[in-house]
Design a protein around this motif. Structure first.
Motif, mmCIF file in Angstrom:
data_model
loop_
_atom_site.group_PDB
_atom_site.id
_atom_site.type_symbol
_atom_site.label_atom_id
_atom_site.label_comp_id
_atom_site.label_asym_id
_atom_site.label_seq_id
_atom_site.Cartn_x
_atom_site.Cartn_y
_atom_site.Cartn_z
ATOM 1 N N THR A 12 0.520 -0.937 -0.002
ATOM 2 C CA THR A 12 0.012 -0.008 -0.203
ATOM 3 C C THR A 12 0.810 1.170 0.025
ATOM 4 N N GLN A 13 2.348 1.701 0.681
ATOM 5 C CA GLN A 13 3.145 2.890 0.395
ATOM 6 C C GLN A 13 2.692 3.004 -0.717
ATOM 7 N N ARG A 14 3.048 2.499 -1.952
ATOM 8 C CA ARG A 14 3.607 2.942 -3.078
ATOM 9 C C ARG A 14 2.943 1.710 -4.544
ATOM 10 N N PRO A 15 1.789 1.720 -4.370
ATOM 11 C CA PRO A 15 1.302 0.019 -5.127
ATOM 12 C C PRO A 15 1.613 0.442 -7.092
ATOM 13 N N SER A 16 2.511 1.846 -7.084
ATOM 14 C CA SER A 16 2.282 1.540 -8.535
ATOM 15 C C SER A 16 3.548 1.678 -9.204
ATOM 16 N N VAL A 17 4.252 0.869 -8.492
ATOM 17 C CA VAL A 17 5.575 1.307 -8.710
ATOM 18 C C VAL A 17 6.416 -0.610 -8.651
ATOM 19 N N CYS A 18 7.624 -1.087 -10.004
ATOM 20 C CA CYS A 18 7.745 -2.274 -9.355
ATOM 21 C C CYS A 18 8.442 -2.867 -8.492
ATOM 22 N N ASN A 19 8.255 -2.587 -7.518
ATOM 23 C CA ASN A 19 9.307 -3.185 -6.207
ATOM 24 C C ASN A 19 7.430 -3.040 -5.120
ATOM 25 N N ALA A 20 6.691 -2.933 -5.467
ATOM 26 C CA ALA A 20 5.412 -3.021 -4.663
ATOM 27 C C ALA A 20 5.371 -4.789 -4.263
ATOM 28 N N ILE A 21 4.250 -4.792 -3.678
ATOM 29 C CA ILE A 21 4.264 -6.530 -3.702
ATOM 30 C C ILE A 21 2.531 -7.163 -4.386
ATOM 31 N N GLU A 22 3.179 -8.304 -5.049
ATOM 32 C CA GLU A 22 1.349 -8.548 -5.592
ATOM 33 C C GLU A 22 1.237 -9.524 -5.483
ATOM 34 N N THR A 23 2.184 -10.637 -4.767
ATOM 35 C CA THR A 23 1.348 -12.085 -4.031
ATOM 36 C C THR A 23 2.376 -12.123 -2.974
ATOM 37 N N ILE A 24 0.968 -12.489 -1.681
ATOM 38 C CA ILE A 24 1.358 -13.428 -0.909
ATOM 39 C C ILE A 24 1.068 -14.099 -0.579
ATOM 40 N N LEU A 25 2.171 -15.300 -0.343
ATOM 41 C CA LEU A 25 1.644 -16.259 -0.214
ATOM 42 C C LEU A 25 2.063 -17.196 1.284
ATOM 43 N N ILE A 26 0.699 -17.975 2.076
ATOM 44 C CA ILE A 26 1.259 -17.779 3.703
ATOM 45 C C ILE A 26 0.555 -19.745 3.593
ATOM 46 N N GLU A 27 2.359 -19.491 5.136
ATOM 47 C CA GLU A 27 1.900 -21.244 5.113
ATOM 48 C C GLU A 27 0.898 -21.480 5.804
ATOM 49 N N LYS A 28 0.136 -22.722 5.939
ATOM 50 C CA LYS A 28 -0.860 -22.818 6.422
ATOM 51 C C LYS A 28 -1.486 -22.984 8.064
ATOM 52 N N LYS A 29 -0.618 -22.973 8.280
ATOM 53 C CA LYS A 29 -1.132 -22.685 10.083
ATOM 54 C C LYS A 29 -0.477 -22.070 11.032
ATOM 55 N N TRP A 30 -0.521 -20.954 10.564
ATOM 56 C CA TRP A 30 0.563 -19.212 10.563
ATOM 57 C C TRP A 30 -1.150 -18.923 9.117
ATOM 58 N N PHE A 31 -1.790 -19.425 8.306
ATOM 59 C CA PHE A 31 -2.724 -18.782 8.020
ATOM 60 C C PHE A 31 -3.912 -19.025 8.377
ATOM 61 N N GLU A 32 -4.882 -20.270 9.403
ATOM 62 C CA GLU A 32 -5.446 -20.152 10.088
ATOM 63 C C GLU A 32 -5.412 -19.823 11.599
#
Length: 415
Positions: free
Chosen positions: A249-269
Motif C-alpha cells: 500500500t505504500q506506493r502500489p504503482s511501482v515495480c517493487n510493490a508486493i503483488e502476491t502473498i503466500l501464506i503457510e497453512k498453519k499461520w493462515f489458520e
C-alpha cells in the motif's frame, strides 16, 4: 534518412567526443541542466497540462495520470536529484584491476562508457531527465523514446536540457529525444544496431517483453515486478502485517510493490483472517485461492492469470501453501526475477529461500520496497535489472559503464 537513423548517427559521433570530456565539464553541464529546469518550470508545467488533458480524454486511469503529472515540487525534486548526482563519484576511468606480467607488461582494466544507450519508456517524464543526466555523468550518449502519453512534457524537458548543453562543453547530440512516438520509430530503435550499444526498456511487462522479443540490439531488461512475500509458520504477526501493508500500500504503482502473498497453512489458520481484514480496511482488493475465499468471503477467486499479474494497483493475490519449498516453486514459476521476501524466525527456511529463489533481490524479514538505487546507497539509478548478464538489481552509475584493457609495454612480443 529517417529521424531515428539521423539521431543514431549523431549520437554515435557525440559518444566519441564525450570520451574527452572531463568529470568537471560533465558536472558543470549537469549543474546547468538543474538550473535550466527551474528557470523553465512554468513552460514545462504548461506543456505537461496538455498531456494530462489528452490523457483524461483517452481514459487513462488516475495512477497513470499521476505518473505523468509535473508540478513545481516534482521539477524541484528533479533538479535536486541532479545536484546530488553531481556529488557522486564519476566511475569512468576507475581502475578495476592491475596485472603485472613477468615479461614486464603492465595491464590495467579500467571503467569506460558503454557508448550509445537507447531508452524506451512509458508515461513517466521524470525518466527523460533521469536517463539524460545519468548517461551524461557516465560519458554516454543517449537516445530517448518516451510514450505518446507524455509527449509534450518530454519535448519541453528536452528543450531545457538542450538550452543548458548549449552553454556547456558537452555536445548537444549527446542527449536526444525521438519526438515521433509511433510504433514504427520504436521498431527502428529496436534494430539500430549500427549505432546503439544497448537498449534499456523501462515500463510495464508488455513493453519489456516486446523489446526483448523484437530487438536485435542488446537489451538490459528492467522493471517488471511480480513480487511476492512468503509468510512462514514461525513469522511474527505484527512484523508480517507491517511488511505486507508497506509492500502493498505504500506506493502500489511501482515495480517493487508486493503483488502476491503466500501464506503457510498453519499461520493462515491462526492469523490469516486478521491480515486480510487489515488489507480490506486499506481498500486492497483481494484475489485468493479456495482456502482464502472460504476464510474471507469478500475475496474474489484467483485465476491462473492472477498469479502472473503485476497489478500496480491496490490489488493482491493470496495463496495458502504447505511450506517454504512450495513457496520457492511458486515464485520461480510465476515471478519476474525482481524482489522476493520471506518473513520467518526459522533461519534454515530463510537461508533456503534466499539461496533458491531466482531474483535480483531477496529479503528476510524486510519489505521489498527497498529495492531502489538510493536505498541501496547508489544515489541514483537508471532502472532495476531483472536479468543476470552485465548488471542485476538497481543499476547505478557503474552499471552504465563497460571495461577496457589498457596494456603498456616496452617492445614485448609473444613467443
Amino acid at each position: 534518412m529517417g529521424e531515428v537513423l539521423v539521431k543514431g548517427k549523431a549520437a554515435k559521433e557525440a559518444s566519441f567526443a564525450l570520451v574527452d570530456i572531463s568529470t568537471e565539464e560533465k558536472n558543470e553541464a549537469l549543474s546547468k541542466i538543474a538550473d535550466q529546469l527551474i528557470l523553465d518550470q512554468g513552460f514545462i508545467i504548461e506543456e505537461n497540462k496538455k498531456d494530462l488533458e489528452a490523457g483524461k480524454q483517452n481514459g487513462l486511469n488516475d495512477s497513470v495520470l499521476d505518473r505523468i503529472m509535473l508540478n513545481e515540487k516534482r521539477i524541484g525534486d528533479m533538479a535536486e536529484a541532479i545536484r546530488l548526482l553531481i556529488e557522486l563519484k564519476d566511475p569512468v576511468g576507475e581502475t578495476i584491476e592491475t596485472i603485472e606480467k613477468e615479461n614486464g607488461l603492465r595491464i590495467k582494466k579500467n571503467r569506460v562508457p558503454i557508448g550509445v544507450i537507447g531508452m524506451i519508456y512509458e508515461a513517466r517524464p521524470n525518466v527523460t531527465v533521469d536517463a539524460a543526466t545519468l548517461t551524461l555523468k557516465t560519458g554516454n550518449a543517449v537516445i530517448l523514446r518516451g510514450s505518446s502519453s507524455a509527449s509534450f512534457s518530454n519535448q519541453a524537458l528536452m528543450k531545457s536540457i538542450h538550452k543548458a548543453l548549449e552553454k556547456s562543453n558537452v555536445p548537444i547530440n549527446a542527449i536526444q529525444l525521438i519526438e515521433d512516438t509511433s510504433r514504427e520509430t520504436a521498431k527502428e530503435l529496436f534494430h539500430l544496431k549500427e549505432y546503439l550499444d544497448v537498449l534499456i526498456p523501462r515500463g510495464g511487462k508488455s513493453l519489456i517483453d516486446t523489446v526483448v522479443r523484437e530487438a536485435t540490439v542488446p537489451v538490459l531488461e528492467t522493471g517488471a515486478g511480480n513480487c511476492h512475500v512468503f509468510i512462514d509458520e514461525t513469522a511474527d504477526y505484527q512484523m508480517a502485517e507491517n511488511i505486507v501493508v508497506n509492500g502493498k500500500t505504500q506506493r502500489p504503482s511501482v515495480c517493487n510493490a508486493i503483488e502476491t502473498i503466500l501464506i503457510e497453512k498453519k499461520w493462515f489458520e491462526q492469523y490469516g483472517k486478521s491480515l486480510l481484514e487489515k488489507l480490506a480496511e486499506l481498500e486492497v482488493e483481494i484475489y485468493g485461492d479456495e482456502a482464502v475465499q472460504s476464510a474471507f468471503n469478500s475475496a474474489k477467486l484467483a485465476t491462473e492469470e492472477d498469479w502472473y499479474t503485476e497489478y500496480l494497483a491496490l490489488s493482491v493475490s493470496v495463496k495458502v501453501i504447505k511450506n517454504v519449498d512450495e513457496a520457492i516453486s511458486h515464485i520461480n514459476k510465476y515471478g519476474t526475477n525482481h524482489s522476493e521476501a520471506i518473513v520467518t524466525k526459522n533461519q534454515e527456511n530463510a537461508t533456503k529461500f534466499l539461496n533458491r529463489v531466482d531474483a535480483a533481490a531477496v529479503y528476510h524479514n524486510a519489505s521489498t520496497r527497498f529495492t531502489d538505487g538510493s536505498e541501496f546507497g547508489y544515489g541514483a539509478e537508471i532502472g532495476i535489472s531483472t536479468q543476470k548478464l552485465h548488471a542485476r538489481g538497481p543499476m547505478g552509475l557503474q552499471a552504465l559503464t563497460s571495461s577496457k584493457f589498457f596494456v603498456y609495454g616496452t617492445g614485448q612480443v609473444r613467443n
